[in-house]
Design an enzyme around this catalytic site. Structure first.
Site, mmCIF file in Angstrom:
data_model
loop_
_atom_site.group_PDB
_atom_site.id
_atom_site.type_symbol
_atom_site.label_atom_id
_atom_site.label_comp_id
_atom_site.label_asym_id
_atom_site.label_seq_id
_atom_site.Cartn_x
_atom_site.Cartn_y
_atom_site.Cartn_z
ATOM 1 N N ILE A 58 0.843 -1.205 0.000
ATOM 2 C CA ILE A 58 0.000 0.000 0.000
ATOM 3 C C ILE A 58 0.875 1.251 0.000
ATOM 4 O O ILE A 58 0.677 2.170 -0.809
ATOM 5 C CB ILE A 58 -0.957 0.001 1.216
ATOM 6 C CG1 ILE A 58 -1.997 -1.105 1.065
ATOM 7 C CG2 ILE A 58 -1.612 1.367 1.399
ATOM 8 C CD1 ILE A 58 -2.733 -1.429 2.359
ATOM 9 N N GLU A 59 1.837 1.290 0.894
ATOM 10 C CA GLU A 59 2.718 2.463 1.008
ATOM 11 C C GLU A 59 3.545 2.658 -0.262
ATOM 12 O O GLU A 59 3.715 3.784 -0.741
ATOM 13 C CB GLU A 59 3.631 2.321 2.218
ATOM 14 C CG GLU A 59 4.576 3.482 2.412
ATOM 15 C CD GLU A 59 4.172 4.434 3.512
ATOM 16 O OE1 GLU A 59 4.652 5.584 3.478
ATOM 17 O OE2 GLU A 59 3.398 4.043 4.401
ATOM 18 N N THR A 60 4.043 1.585 -0.823
ATOM 19 C CA THR A 60 4.855 1.683 -2.044
ATOM 20 C C THR A 60 4.041 2.248 -3.197
ATOM 21 O O THR A 60 4.468 3.201 -3.871
ATOM 22 C CB THR A 60 5.434 0.295 -2.415
ATOM 23 O OG1 THR A 60 6.307 -0.131 -1.365
ATOM 24 C CG2 THR A 60 6.192 0.342 -3.726
ATOM 25 N N SER A 63 2.896 5.916 -2.515
ATOM 26 C CA SER A 63 4.038 6.837 -2.512
ATOM 27 C C SER A 63 4.554 7.102 -3.919
ATOM 28 O O SER A 63 4.947 8.227 -4.237
ATOM 29 C CB SER A 63 5.172 6.270 -1.653
ATOM 30 O OG SER A 63 4.809 6.261 -0.295
#
Length: 136
Positions: A58-60, A63
């Site tokens: 999710i963060e990758t 971002s």
């Protein structure tokens, strides 16, 4: 699945964690980012897809999108991450699609849906990034 031809600027984005977890980008734009990670190597002790791996994916994805949106001279840094785990995966790949919910001057927010190889939803997440001047 073959990895698409990636723009030259993407060479600056992958982190050591992305590489360690086997992240593969599929589609890259500020509005929509798609990528995947293998289940193998990203499991918890019971052999199931690790919830932390969902957080990393999710963060990758969010971002990457937020940094594409930020533009030259700016970077996007995560300020809020949440995830709801719906089911697990035992093998294959988990593929995520990050869709921009808000692309503002100082904030970018993405909804991220993770699915298994059968298209079953594994996790739903949201990432909010703050857009700040790049002071590196």
């Amino acid at each position: 699945m073959t990895t698409p031809d990636l723009p030259d600027w993407y060479a600056l984005l992958p982190s050591a964690l992305d590489l360690k977890m086997g992240f593969e980008p599929i589609e890259l734009s500020a509005e929509r980012v798609v990528g995947r990670m293998p289940v193998t190597g990203n499991t918890q002790p019971l052999g199931l897809w690790h919830g932390g791996a969902s957080g990393v994916l999710i963060e990758t994805l969010g971002s990457i999108g937020a940094n594409l949106h930020a533009g030259e001279g700016y970077v996007a840094v995560g300020v809020d991450l949440n995830a709801t785990h719906h089911r697990t995966a035992r093998s294959g790949w988990v593929t995520g699609t990050a869709t921009a919910l808000r692309l503002g001057r100082t904030v970018a927010t993405y909804e991220v849906v993770l699915v298994d190889d059968d298209g079953q939803r594994v996790c739903t997440g949201r990432l909010t990034c703050q857009v700040v001047p790049d002071r590196r």
